[in-house]
Design a protein around this motif. Structure first.
Motif: not given
Length: 463
Positions: A304-330
């Motif tokens: 992948l291009d660096p820009e595309q790789l970073v965009a995919d990681l950012d989108r995925t980790f943002r989803a992780f953050d929402e799930i973790v926050e919703r379940h009361g984790l840090e």
């Protein structure tokens, strides 16, 4: 003699040029006449005004006269024209006669005079204007005074025709408007008279004030004093407003700083760091650590291009953050493609193991709908130490053997599964369906049992 000869030569050279300049407008005059015949009054008016301007700039009186004459025809013959426009048309014919007279076109002046006389004697509503004849010079040339009188009579006749065309209702309305105009003029006169009376009173008052110089000086003193007080109050107000704006900027900056601090640290830790300037490290006897890592990330990154790789990681980790926050984790941190979070820190939570496992299952469900990454997830429960490290770019982190064992379980797991330790499975109880997969040798730890979560028996959403 020599100068006279030069002037004659110059005139001979200019006369053909003037004749050519005048002849260039004959086509335009013909076009405007055709427009009038075809009742294209709007276009004819625009062309006539342009012809007037061209004749004025070129100082061609005959051309300018034709422009005024054609414009007068347009304004008089247009059936949609108002009475005011038709009066303007008569005035344009008068201007045309003046231009033709200046150009020596006596026959054209006489034709316009005859046209104006026809308008005086015409039937109401007949405003047609004949074309200018190419005819001969008349025996008697009308004087400018006679033309002015004829034009005035034409205007009067036009207005009389307009009045005669009105019905009784319109006449009553016109009379009512005239009465209103008279009343308005009377009111304006009364206002003007009152203004004059007020001005006289003011003049008398000024004369009385001028009689006493001391009173004037005292008045000026008080005016200066009042101005000084106003200036002082204005300066104080400006200083107060500046202080208020400064306080608002300080509050905004403090709010941004607090928001940034909360993005880095848990709320309780950030509050302690803000109040005391330091955050005390604490030991938590019961916490649950979750590690996730993507399968084949190096291969994916190389394709992948660096820009595309970073965009995919950012989108995925943002989803992780929402799930973790919703379940009361840090959330603790991300290291490359690895993601680590903890339950039961910094606030103790007896349900931290179940929250961590539910979050892990939801993360795997989310990744199953994506086509980029597949992850291994390892979870282990036990004691950890948490605190803030660093001076400038400080970070909240956790340490202990529990962290290491969660990492080993993640490495030993399979993509798409949630791998647990025996201790975490015991904390879950009957809320989850866990399956023993086997044992493996963990580096620096030894033999470890490895369990897999197949499903959760709870259906309610996390709080």
């Amino acid at each position: 003699m020599h100068r006279t000869g030069l002037l004659l030569l110059l005139l001979y050279a200019l006369i053909p040029g003037l004749a050519r300049a005048q002849s260039t407008y004959e086509g335009q005059i013909t076009v405007i006449r055709d427009m009038i015949e075809r009742r294209q009054y709007t276009q004819a008016r625009i062309q006539s005004e342009a012809l007037i301007e061209a004749g004025r700039q070129q100082r061609l009186d005959e051309v300018e006269g034709y422009g005024h004459y054609l414009l007068g025809r347009v304004l008089l013959q247009n059936p949609d024209a108002s009475s005011k426009s038709r009066v303007e048309g008569i005035q344009e014919l008068r201007l045309a006669s003046r231009r033709f007279g200046a150009a020596g076109q006596v026959a054209l002046v006489d034709s316009i005079s005859v046209t104006l006389e026809r308008l005086v004697a015409a039937n109401p509503g007949d405003y047609s204007v004949p074309a200018l004849p190419a005819g001969s010079v008349p025996l008697v040339t009308p004087t400018p005074e006679a033309l002015d009188e004829t034009a005035l009579n034409a205007i009067v006749a036009l207005q009389s025709a307009e009045i005669e065309a009105l019905n009784d209702s319109q006449l009553r309305q016109l009379l009512r408007i005239q009465q209103q105009d008279i009343a308005l003029d009377s009111f304006k006169f009364q206002v003007l008279n009152d203004s004059f009376r007020l001005m006289r009173q003011q003049m008398q008052l000024e004369e009385q004030r001028s009689l006493t110089r001391e009173e004037v000086q005292r008045r000026n003193f008080f005016i200066v004093l009042a101005l000084g007080i106003l200036v002082a109050l204005a300066l104080l107000y400006l200083r107060y407003r500046s202080s208020q704006r400064y306080q608002v900027r300080i509050r905004d900056a403090q709010q941004r700083s607090d928001e940034l601090l909360l993005n880095i640290l848990p709320q309780s830790v950030a509050r302690e760091l803000k109040d005391t300037g330091k955050a005390t490290a604490r030991r938590y006897e019961q916490a649950t650590v979750m590690f996730s890592d993507f399968e084949g990330f190096s291969r994916i990154a190389s394709s992948l291009d660096p820009e595309q790789l970073v965009a995919d990681l950012d989108r995925t980790f943002r989803a992780f953050d929402e799930i973790v926050e919703r379940h009361g984790l840090e959330k603790i941190k991300t290291i490359g493609d690895a993601y680590m979070c903890v339950g039961g820190v910094p606030e103790a939570d007896p349900d931290n193991a179940a929250r961590a496992v539910r979050a892990a299952i939801e993360i795997q469900d989310y990744l199953s709908t994506q086509d980029k990454f597949r992850a291994r997830i390892g979870i282990h429960s036990g004691p950890v130490v948490a605190g803030v490290v660093g001076r400038d770019k400080f970070a909240y982190d956790i340490w202990g053997d529990t962290v290491n064992q969660a990492a080993r379980l993640e490495a030993a797991g399979k993509p798409g599964e949630v791998t647990l330790s025996r201790i975490t499975c015991e904390l879950l109880g009957d809320d989850f369906d866990c399956e023993l997969i086997g044992t493996f040798t963990a580096k620096n730890i030894g033999e470890m049992d490895r369990y897999r979560v197949r499903s959760s028996r709870l259906t309610k959403n996390p709080s």
